[in-house]
Design a protein around this motif. Structure first.
Motif, PDB file in Angstrom:
ATOM      1  N   VAL A 291       0.827  -1.204   0.000  1.00  0.00           N
ATOM      2  CA  VAL A 291       0.000   0.000   0.000  1.00  0.00           C
ATOM      3  C   VAL A 291       0.860   1.253   0.000  1.00  0.00           C
ATOM      4  CG1 VAL A 291      -1.856  -1.175   1.229  1.00  0.00           C
ATOM      5  CG2 VAL A 291      -0.142   0.100   2.526  1.00  0.00           C
ATOM      6  N   ASP A 292       0.248   2.354  -0.426  1.00  0.00           N
ATOM      7  CA  ASP A 292       0.904   3.653  -0.361  1.00  0.00           C
ATOM      8  C   ASP A 292       0.773   4.182   1.067  1.00  0.00           C
ATOM      9  OD1 ASP A 292       2.023   5.936  -2.220  1.00  0.00           O
ATOM     10  OD2 ASP A 292       0.649   6.925  -0.816  1.00  0.00           O
ATOM     11  N   PRO A 293       1.817   4.839   1.590  1.00  0.00           N
ATOM     12  CA  PRO A 293       1.757   5.285   2.987  1.00  0.00           C
ATOM     13  C   PRO A 293       0.795   6.441   3.239  1.00  0.00           C
ATOM     14  CG  PRO A 293       3.796   6.032   1.956  1.00  0.00           C
ATOM     15  CD  PRO A 293       3.151   5.093   0.997  1.00  0.00           C
ATOM     16  N   ALA A 314      -5.922   0.936  -1.146  1.00  0.00           N
ATOM     17  CA  ALA A 314      -4.496   0.876  -1.484  1.00  0.00           C
ATOM     18  C   ALA A 314      -3.733   2.068  -0.944  1.00  0.00           C
ATOM     19  CB  ALA A 314      -4.322   0.810  -3.003  1.00  0.00           C
ATOM     20  N   PHE A 315      -4.440   3.070  -0.426  1.00  0.00           N
ATOM     21  CA  PHE A 315      -3.781   4.268   0.093  1.00  0.00           C
ATOM     22  C   PHE A 315      -3.839   4.364   1.610  1.00  0.00           C
ATOM     23  CE2 PHE A 315      -4.848   5.279  -4.266  1.00  0.00           C
ATOM     24  CZ  PHE A 315      -3.655   5.800  -4.718  1.00  0.00           C
ATOM     25  N   ASN A 316      -4.531   3.486   2.246  1.00  0.00           N
ATOM     26  CA  ASN A 316      -4.599   3.614   3.704  1.00  0.00           C
ATOM     27  C   ASN A 316      -4.720   2.267   4.394  1.00  0.00           C
ATOM     28  OD1 ASN A 316      -4.376   5.817   5.521  1.00  0.00           O
ATOM     29  ND2 ASN A 316      -6.461   5.487   6.198  1.00  0.00           N
ATOM     30  N   GLY A 317      -4.309   1.211   3.725  1.00  0.00           N
ATOM     31  CA  GLY A 317      -4.372  -0.108   4.326  1.00  0.00           C
ATOM     32  C   GLY A 317      -5.543  -0.906   3.800  1.00  0.00           C
ATOM     33  N   GLY A 322      -9.725   1.464   6.386  1.00  0.00           N
ATOM     34  CA  GLY A 322      -8.751   2.177   5.580  1.00  0.00           C
ATOM     35  C   GLY A 322      -9.372   2.824   4.367  1.00  0.00           C
ATOM     36  N   ALA A 323     -10.297   2.114   3.702  1.00  0.00           N
ATOM     37  CA  ALA A 323     -10.962   2.668   2.531  1.00  0.00           C
ATOM     38  C   ALA A 323     -11.795   3.889   2.895  1.00  0.00           C
ATOM     39  CB  ALA A 323     -11.839   1.600   1.877  1.00  0.00           C
TER      40      ALA A 323
END
Length: 339
Positions: A291-293, A314-317, A322-323
């Motif tokens: 994922v992106d941090p 994919a950007f927050n877990g 996360g989504a």
């Protein structure tokens, strides 16, 4: 109720969101609260992306995301709201023999109920694919123009894309959208696990102990859940998720044969119950493995592009939470960019 666009809809939307999953719907609500005109477009028939449910006869299945946990204070408040609204409840907080962890919450009656609740006040155009995106000029403004597969074109001041990153990259390429090198490198690093999901109707109860779910670190099965124990189905029915390795190896194989292999592997958990019918679904982008941090990506930052953001798990877990957090972060970025 969700609604579709019509010929009397605004010619120019403030924000066009591609994807009616958790990130897209969560962002849409924050953008609406900021007074912006928002349209969500999704290629699917349902809402929620990987919050997916299915019926086979009298059996009902959660066959995508199975539960949600909460760590962020605002997200905890959202879950409390969903529980009050009757679309969520606590499922369990531990497996047999394990210490209590974060409570796991489920949608009621299925996980898709949460997505439907989030979409209550949102304009959603379903079963519609965005084929390409380009920039257009309108008076002194630069806008986004989205060509849809039904022949229509949508214009918007800002764009939020929440599809899996490989699909997002394809869409950006279709419009010759120049992505800054540093951001392209971040996108290229993101990777996903596939998942083969089996939905099997049974002729009797399973041998899965309460609360009706088990996760596995090794072997072909990554997860199995009893939809009857979970409260999703009225009759015995299981969801089996192939592990990441198994799903990647067999993703292109015959789906029914692969599903039977997972059913055979699940035999100890089915007890004396026999499978009377089953279906198989492939999630090519089941969950991000890299994922992106950052919580989202403002792709238009320091460019001449109209406001453009990317969001999703994919950007927050790779979790439900996360989504949602990614969608909220993207909405905040776009509100600032449009100010």
């Amino acid at each position: 109720m969700t609604s579709s666009t019509d010929r009397n809809s605004p010619v120019i939307w403030d924000v066009l969101i591609i994807g009616a999953g958790l990130a897209g719907l969560s962002a849409a609500n924050d953008l609406l609260q900021a007074g912006l005109k928002v349209l969500v477009v999704d290629k699917g028939r349902g809402l929620g992306g990987r919050l997916a449910g299915r019926r086979i006869g009298d059996a009902t299945f959660d066959h995508g995301a199975q539960f949600m946990t909460a760590r962020d204070s605002r997200f905890k408040a959202s879950i409390a709201e969903w529980i009050d609204a009757g679309v969520a409840e606590e499922w369990y907080s531990s497996y047999p023999g394990h210490a209590n962890g974060h409570p796991r919450y489920r949608g009621v009656p299925t996980m898709t109920a949460v997505a439907k609740y989030l979409a209550t006040d949102i304009n959603v155009l379903r079963t519609t694919r965005v084929d390409s995106i380009t920039q257009e000029s309108a008076q002194d403004n630069q806008l986004w123009s989205a060509a849809l597969d039904n022949g229509d074109t949508i214009s918007a001041k800002a764009l939020l894309i929440t599809s899996p990153v490989p699909q997002t990259i394809e869409l950006l390429t279709s419009g010759n959208i120049a992505v800054p090198a540093d951001k392209q490198a971040r996108l290229d690093r993101i990777d996903y696990e596939a998942c083969i999901a089996v939905m099997a109707v049974l002729d009797g109860p399973t041998a899965i102990p309460a609360p009706g779910a088990s996760a596995f670190e090794e072997g072909p099965i990554g997860w199995i859940s009893d939809n009857l124990q979970k409260g999703v189905s009225k009759i015995p029915a299981v969801t089996i998720h192939g592990s990441g390795d198994f799903s990647a190896e067999h993703y292109e194989d015959d789906k029914m044969q692969t599903g039977q292999r997972l059913i055979d592997a699940a035999a100890p958990y089915l007890g004396n119950a026999k499978v009377t019918e089953y279906q198989v679904h492939g999630w090519r982008y089941s969950k991000p493995s890299v994922v992106d941090p950052e919580a989202c990506m403002l792709l238009s930052e320091s460019t001449d592009l109209p406001p453009l953001a990317l969001a999703g798990d994919a950007f927050n877990g790779p979790r439900f939470e996360g989504a949602v957090l990614s969608g909220w972060a993207a909405a905040k970025s776009l509100i600032a960019a449009l100010a």
